[in-house]
Design an enzyme around this catalytic site. Structure first.
Site, PDB file in Angstrom:
ATOM      1  N   ARG A  33       2.460  20.133   6.445  1.00 49.83           N
ATOM      2  CA  ARG A  33       3.496  19.233   6.969  1.00 49.83           C
ATOM      3  C   ARG A  33       4.550  19.929   7.830  1.00 49.83           C
ATOM      4  O   ARG A  33       4.894  19.408   8.897  1.00 49.83           O
ATOM      5  CB  ARG A  33       4.145  18.420   5.845  1.00 49.83           C
ATOM      6  N   GLU A  52       0.833  -1.214   0.000  1.00 49.61           N
ATOM      7  CA  GLU A  52       0.000   0.000   0.000  1.00 49.61           C
ATOM      8  C   GLU A  52       0.864   1.260   0.000  1.00 49.61           C
ATOM      9  O   GLU A  52       0.771   2.087   0.902  1.00 49.61           O
ATOM     10  CB  GLU A  52      -0.891   0.008   1.251  1.00 49.61           C
ATOM     11  N   CYS A  69      -2.721  33.745  10.644  1.00 47.13           N
ATOM     12  CA  CYS A  69      -2.530  34.308  11.977  1.00 47.13           C
ATOM     13  C   CYS A  69      -2.200  33.222  12.993  1.00 47.13           C
ATOM     14  O   CYS A  69      -2.981  32.930  13.903  1.00 47.13           O
ATOM     15  CB  CYS A  69      -3.796  35.052  12.398  1.00 47.13           C
TER      16      CYS A  69
HETATM   17  C1  LIG Z   1      -1.212   6.034   5.240  1.00 40.96           C
HETATM   18  C2  LIG Z   1      -1.312   4.592   4.971  1.00 40.96           C
HETATM   19  C3  LIG Z   1      -0.579   4.011   3.929  1.00 40.96           C
HETATM   20  C4  LIG Z   1       0.390   4.773   3.073  1.00 40.96           C
HETATM   21  O1  LIG Z   1       1.499   5.210   3.788  1.00 40.96           O
HETATM   22  P1  LIG Z   1       2.735   5.866   3.016  1.00 40.96           P
HETATM   23  O2  LIG Z   1       3.690   6.177   4.078  1.00 40.96           O
HETATM   24  O3  LIG Z   1       2.217   7.071   2.310  1.00 40.96           O
HETATM   25  O4  LIG Z   1       3.248   4.841   2.051  1.00 40.96           O
HETATM   26  C5  LIG Z   1      -0.765   2.662   3.680  1.00 40.96           C
HETATM   27  N1  LIG Z   1      -1.623   1.919   4.425  1.00 40.96           N
HETATM   28  C6  LIG Z   1      -2.336   2.457   5.439  1.00 40.96           C
HETATM   29  C7  LIG Z   1      -3.251   1.593   6.228  1.00 40.96           C
HETATM   30  C8  LIG Z   1      -2.207   3.794   5.744  1.00 40.96           C
HETATM   31  O5  LIG Z   1      -2.901   4.319   6.763  1.00 40.96           O
END
Ligand SMILES: *Cc1c(COP(=O)(O)O)cnc(C)c1O
Length: 418
Positions: free
Chosen positions: A312, A273, A342
């Protein structure tokens, strides 16, 4: 790597001068490079080509539908965390059977929408959630495919706000509870256990925490299949880091090899992911210098973007490289780059050595493609910036700048109210 570079002293995104985009849509503006995104996705995907796998792009990193469409065409699936992201992924043409649904607080309505769409699986984060998923599936006469997200209690050594796999974090289920829960769902009429999941954090710059987590997952996997439950998907989450400054994250190949080596005995289909590593360095935020001022103690460069556009630095003390759109010779000075909001927390850089800047100069805030626009807000009633996608020598506005009309569209003053 990315395709933002100077040509004859002027910053380009691929073949398009940044100044050309600015003269068309103004500042601040997010600019993304399609070629960079495609390249990052391909390199990541190919790193796993030796094994059965599915790359589910983490939509929350950058959820513009045009970017999702680009990734869909490259064969990406999606990792979503809300009903809104489900709608985006489907609209972009990501097949439902390549979508996994993560998140600690899914509502029954969101579960219903995902079940009706026919997603690949739910990454369930609590025993309560599993019970609700079963109820929703039963009301639809379906069996909900799921993985349990376990909390492997490993320290990813990243910023505390983006650490998710420690016992003190709200994410996932403790191992022992997860094993018990799997046992109860064997031959369940409405629940279908098909996977096992973990996501330990974001912006990781070494492979060892991933390998440590995978070792924990392997032990659980083996115990679960010993009950006669046929798990198929091993979801390793996202989290691979990128270079913002001087980090040295492992290249995708090294990350993939370490995971594959560890997981190969399981004959699982790996799910990954990635979010940040695909889009992070593929986007910049372009902003204009409004004013400079000196108070005898510090020099401030006040720009037209703010923490509402890119949070960020304020939220995670994150470092973003800042470079002028037109290269400057000559002296440098140490300044704070701040926005108009502000709040003293509204800054992009503190005590940063930059070329001497003046009113009207354009700056590029680099590596803003992930967790940039998606975390933006209207704080101070500021209009959110447009997003532009560059592909070769063409550019496309993939989200227009908000207007005052957009800003007020959802509000109303009650009739007869004072
Ligand atoms: C945020 C998140 C990701 C992606 O994370 P990255 O650091 O952007 O690769 C993948 N899986 C889950 C469950 C997340 O919450």
């Amino acid at each position: 790597m990315h395709y933002f570079q100077y040509k004859n002293g002027e910053l380009f995104c691929e073949e398009v001068p940044v100044k050309e985009i600015v003269s068309s849509v103004g500042t601040p503006v997010y600019i993304y490079s399609a070629r960079t995104i495609s390249r990052h996705f391909r390199v990541f995907d190919e790193a796993f080509s030796g094994v059965s796998h599915l790359v589910c792009y983490s939509v929350k990193a950058n959820s513009n539908v045009a970017i999702l469409r680009l990734l869909a065409r490259l064969g990406a699936g999606a990792d979503i965390v809300s009903g809104g992201e489900l709608a985006r992924a489907l609209k972009a043409g990501i097949p439902a059977d390549k979508i996994v649904f993560s998140g600690v607080g899914k509502t029954p309505e969101e579960m219903k929408a995902a079940l009706e769409a026919g997603i690949l699986m739910f990454n369930v984060e609590s025993l309560d959630e599993l019970e609700v998923l079963s109820e929703v599936a039963s009301s639809l006469g379906k069996r909900a495919p799921f993985a349990l997200r376990v909390n492997p209690n490993v320290d990813p050594k990243t910023h505390p706000y983006i650490t998710t796999g420690l016992k003190k974090n709200k994410f996932g289920i403790p191992e022992e509870q997860a094993i018990e829960a799997y046992k109860k769902t064997k031959d369940h009429p409405f629940l279908y256990p098909i996977g096992l999941d973990a996501h330990i954090g974001s912006q990781l710059t070494s492979v060892s925490p991933f390998v440590d987590a995978l070792k924990r997952l392997k032990a659980i996997w083996e115990e679960v299949i010993s009950f006669g439950i046929e798990l198929k998907y091993l979801d390793m989450g996202g989290g691979l880091g990128i270079v913002y400054r001087d980090e040295e994250p492992p290249p995708p190949k090294e990350y993939a090899e370490a995971l594959i080596r560890e997981a190969k005995e399981l004959s699982a289909t790996l799910i990954l992911e990635p979010g940040r590593v695909i889009v992070g360095n593929a986007g910049v935020l372009i902003t204009k210098v409004l004013y400079t001022k000196e108070n005898g103690f510090k020099k401030f460069v006040i720009v037209d973007a703010a923490m509402n556009d890119l949070i960020r630095p304020s939220l995670y003390q994150a470092y973003h490289e800042i470079i002028p759109v037109e290269e400057k010779d000559g002296g440098k000075e140490v300044v704070d780059v701040v926005g108009p909001i502000c709040e003293s927390g509204d800054f992009f850089a503190r005590e940063r050595k930059l070329p001497v800047l003046k009113r009207g100069d354009l700056l590029a805030i680099m590596s803003a493609g992930a967790y940039g626009f998606v975390m933006s807000s209207n704080y101070n009633s500021r209009l959110r910036p447009p997003e532009v996608l560059v592909d070769g020598d063409k550019f496309y506005v993939i989200r227009r700048r908000e207007s005052i009309f957009d800003l007020l569209a959802l509000e109303s003053i009650p009739v007869n109210y004072v």
